[in-house]
Every structure is written in structure tokens, then in C-alpha cells.
Design an enzyme around this catalytic site. Structure first.
Site, PDB file in Angstrom:
ATOM      1  N   GLU A   1       0.771  -1.081   0.136  1.00 47.62           N
ATOM      2  CA  GLU A   1      -0.062   0.018   0.119  1.00 47.62           C
ATOM      3  C   GLU A   1       0.794   1.114   0.097  1.00 47.62           C
ATOM      4  OE1 GLU A   1      -1.813  -2.332   3.186  1.00 47.62           O
ATOM      5  OE2 GLU A   1      -3.966  -1.193   2.673  1.00 47.62           O
TER       6      GLU A   1
ATOM      7  N   SER B   1     -11.515   9.057   1.831  1.00 45.90           N
ATOM      8  CA  SER B   1     -11.764   7.766   2.275  1.00 45.90           C
ATOM      9  C   SER B   1     -12.729   7.756   3.255  1.00 45.90           C
ATOM     10  CB  SER B   1     -10.263   7.468   3.295  1.00 45.90           C
ATOM     11  OG  SER B   1      -9.431   7.356   2.387  1.00 45.90           O
TER      12      SER B   1
ATOM     13  N   SER C   1      -6.267  -3.678   1.784  1.00 46.63           N
ATOM     14  CA  SER C   1      -6.682  -3.315   0.329  1.00 46.63           C
ATOM     15  C   SER C   1      -7.043  -4.239  -0.248  1.00 46.63           C
ATOM     16  CB  SER C   1      -5.496  -2.428  -0.174  1.00 46.63           C
ATOM     17  OG  SER C   1      -5.177  -1.209   0.611  1.00 46.63           O
TER      18      SER C   1
END
Ligand code: ADP
Ligand code: MG
EC number: 6.3.2.4
Length: 370
Positions: free
Chosen positions: A17, A338, A197
């Protein structure tokens, strides 16, 4: 002495990530209140070298032609120092240190192993540096999908059926692992134990696909977790923020929902970051006040189940009247768009104020055992 707080934003890192973390740094840098906070950018390259990154470079991080940004391999390595001047970060130029910056608090915007998993928190603890978010134990437990479930089960939280398997068991006792898996109903989700993720997660619809899925998950972590899939379940999430003054020690945001467009309902890596039509985020989610209250309560319990500090996002699967906890993230996705910041925005706390609140929480708490 100035009363401004000097914050080191730490980003990049050695996990898959890396690029997302760089985007988060750009997002936080744009939002942070520069009247109150001085910022120093500290990147970790993909090979694990540390480097001070000029703030104009951080601010410019963006996805270009589908390629996420990354921290360049350093010309000058960054060096952390703790001594009579407090905590400082500097750049090494040959035999000398240049560009020396004092740091009051570290904000590691890192996701995944070597950042969200207790390792960098351990470094901060050893050096007596104050830092945002969970400590060593909570970070490590929150990173490991196996131990996280163990902690949840111990706290009485509803956890779905699963099998955890270390690399050793998969090599030496594979038959026993597969026998345990036979008790689960398909579809299964095969996951790297310490991932994020959705990277390395495979949805498996029949036994013939299992070996390949295990192999894929093990590319990212030798240890894996195999879960029974929830079909037709809604994915609901809550942002939890530490609050030492609240009776519960934390506050829960309004609920959010991820509505995944894929037919199998799998919120995968593409849908998370690259496919604009991959998923819709609802904040607040369309739920009854009773269901919201019930899940908010579970989210706060989950925060304490892993001994979290500062922040977690708690994620749930919900079908009819049943609620299961999927996971907590101790460093959830944290760009302006987010879920975590969006849920606080929908609860009345702006992104800028949220960043300030997290830093205040870090400054308030003592270093060392607490
Ligand atoms: N047991 C499950 N049943 C149904 N869907 C699942 C299950 N586990 C994971 N998923 C899907 O995969 C996504 C990623 O899984 P998750 O465990 O949250 O991993 P990550 O830590 O990478 O976010 C979830 O958001 C969900 O869409
Ligand atoms: Mg998740």
C-alpha cells in the site's frame, strides 16, 4: 519557544500500500492546519530507506496514468535522533547531518506491514517519540486477521466461521487444515493474514480453486486465513475516535455503507482505488436508528477488544438481523475521500479538525506503559 506543534508525516513504506500512503500524505498535508502545525515530510522508500521529502513534492503526489506515486530512493538518508534537543529528524550528507528538524509528534500514514503492524510503533516507543494512533500490541493484533478474531471472540464479538493456517501447518499438516476448511460453506475468502486493501484475497467458489487461492494469498503472507463468505450481506463501517473524557473512552461516528457494484459483492483492490464505478460509499448509511446504535456499540467494543488508541475503523457484515464483525483497521484509509474521514465529516467533524484531534490525542497521552 513557539507553541506550534511540529508534526512528522511519515508515508510510503515497504507494504503493497506504498502508493496509497503517499496519496494520504498529500491529502493530510493539504488539510492540516498550518497555523497550528509545522510539518516535516518523512518518506520511506519501497526498499525501506528513510528520507526527508520536501513538502511541495508531497503535495504533488497523485495517480498519473493509473500509476500510484512513490517515494524515490533517497540521495540523503534520513536519521532520527533523540537526545538533549528532544526528537529530531535530519538528513545525512556524507559525514554531516543537515536539514535538522525538531519533531513533537509522529503521524505514520502507513498501511499494512512495517507501519500499521506495531513495528514502527515499537521504534517510537523505544525512542520515546509521541505518535498518533494505536500502540504496539493493538497495531499488531489489528494487522493480523487471525489474532484479531481471537481478540474479538474473547470480547464476545460476533465472528464468522474461519480457519487460520500458518506456513508451517500448510506445509506439514495441510490435510488437517483442509479438513477444517471442509466445515465451511462456499464461497470462501482466502486471505493473507497480515494484508490490506484486499491485496492477495481470493474469493473461492469451489474446492478445486482452493490450492491456487492459498498459493496466491501466501505470495503476500506465509500465514493465511480462510473465511466462510457472507453472501448478500451489507458492508457497514464505523469510525471510532479515542476520547479520554467519554465514559466509553471513545466515540463512534455515524454508520457508512460500501455498496459494491460487482455481482459477487467483493470489494477488491480495483474497486477500492481505481474503478470509479466500483463501489459507492454512503455516509450516513441507510439503516434504522436501532441497527446503527447496535453496530456503534459493537464498534466501540472492538476498539477496546484490541486495546486500540486514537482511531480505528470497524467493519461489519450485516444480513437481516445478523451482524458479524469483519475487521478493525488501526490505520484505515485516510485520504479526504476515504471512509474514515468521510464518516467523521458526516458526524460533524471536518477533516482538518479530525487531523488536529488525532495529534492532540497523541500529545496528551504519556510515552511508555500506559
Ligand atoms: N467472509 C467474507 N464474506 C464476504 N465478503 C468478504 C469476506 N471477507 C472479505 N470479503 C470481501 O473482501 C473485502 C476485503 O476483505 P477484508 O477482510 O476487509 O480485507 P482488507 O484488510 O484487505 O480490507 C471486504 O471488504 C469484502 O468485500
Ligand atoms: Mg477491509
Amino acid at each position: 519557544m513557539s507553541d506550534r506543534t511540529r508534526v512528522a508525516l511519515i508515508f510510503g513504506g515497504q507494504s503493497s500500500e506504498h502508493g496509497i500512503s503517499c496519496l494520504t500524505a498529500a491529502s493530510v498535508l493539504k488539510a492540516i492546519d498550518r497555523d497550528r502545525f509545522d510539518v516535516v515530510g518523512v518518506g520511506i522508500s519501497k526498499t525501506g530507506r528513510w528520507t526527508q521529502v520536501p513538502l511541495d513534492v508531497v503535495a504533488a503526489y497523485a495517480i498519473v496514468d493509473g500509476v500510484p506515486p512513490e517515494v524515490d530512493e533517497p540521495v540523503h538518508d534520513a536519521v532520527w535522533m533523540v537526545g538533549e534537543h528532544g526528537c529530531e529528524v535530519a538528513s545525512r550528507s556524507g559525514e554531516t547531518l543537515v536539514d535538522i528538524n525538531a519533531v513533537d509528534v509522529a503521524f505514520a500514514l502507513l498501511h499494512g506491514p512495517y507501519g500499521e503492524d506495531g513495528t514502527i510503533q515499537g521504534m517510537f516507543e523505544m525512542m520515546g517519540i509521541r505518535y498518533v494512533g494505536s500502540g504496539v500490541t493493538a497495531s499488531a493484533v489489528g494487522m493480523d486477521k487471525h489474532f484479531m478474531k481471537v481478540a474479538f471472540e474473547a470480547a464476545g464479538l460476533p465472528v464468522g466461521p474461519y480457519v487460520a493456517a500458518s506456513a508451517h501447518r500448510l506445509t506439514h499438516d495441510r490435510e488437517a487444515v483442509l479438513a477444517e476448511v471442509e466445515a465451511l460453506e462456499y464461497p470462501l475468502f482466502v486471505k493473507p493474514a497480515r494484508g490490506g486493501s484486499s491485496i492477495g484475497i481470493v474469493r473461492v467458489t469451489e474446492p478445486g480453486q482452493l490450492d491456487a487461492a492459498i498459493e496466491e494469498a501466501q505470495r503476500f503472507d506465509p500465514k493465511i486465513v480462510i473465511e466462510q463468505g457472507f453472501t448478500g450481506a451489507r458492508e457497514l463501517e464505523v469510525a471510532v475516535l479515542g476520547n479520554p473524557d467519554a465514559p466509553d473512552g471513545c466515540d463512534a461516528s455515524v454508520l457508512g455503507e460500501i455498496r459494491v457494484n460487482a455481482k459477487d459483492g467483493f470489494y477488491d483492490y480495483e474497486a477500492k482505488y481505481f474503478d470509479e464505478d466500483g463501489a459507492a460509499l454512503d455516509a450516513p448509511a441507510d439503516v434504522t436508528p436501532e441497527l446503527a446504535a447496535r453496530i456503534q456499540e459493537l464498534a466501540k467494543q472492538a476498539f477496546h477488544a484490541v486495546d486500540a488508541e486514537g482511531l480505528v475503523r470497524a467493519d461489519f457484515f450485516v444480513a437481516d438481523d445478523d451482524v458479524w464483525i469483519n475487521e478493525v483497521n488501526t490505520m484505515p484509509g485516510f485520504t479526504r475521500i476515504s471512509m474514515y474521514p468521510t464518516l467523521w465529516q458526516a458526524s460533524g467533524l471536518t477533516y482538518t479538525d479530525l487531523v488536529a484531534r488525532l495529534i492532540e490525542l497523541a500529545l496528551q497521552r504519556p510515552v511508555g506503559l500506559r
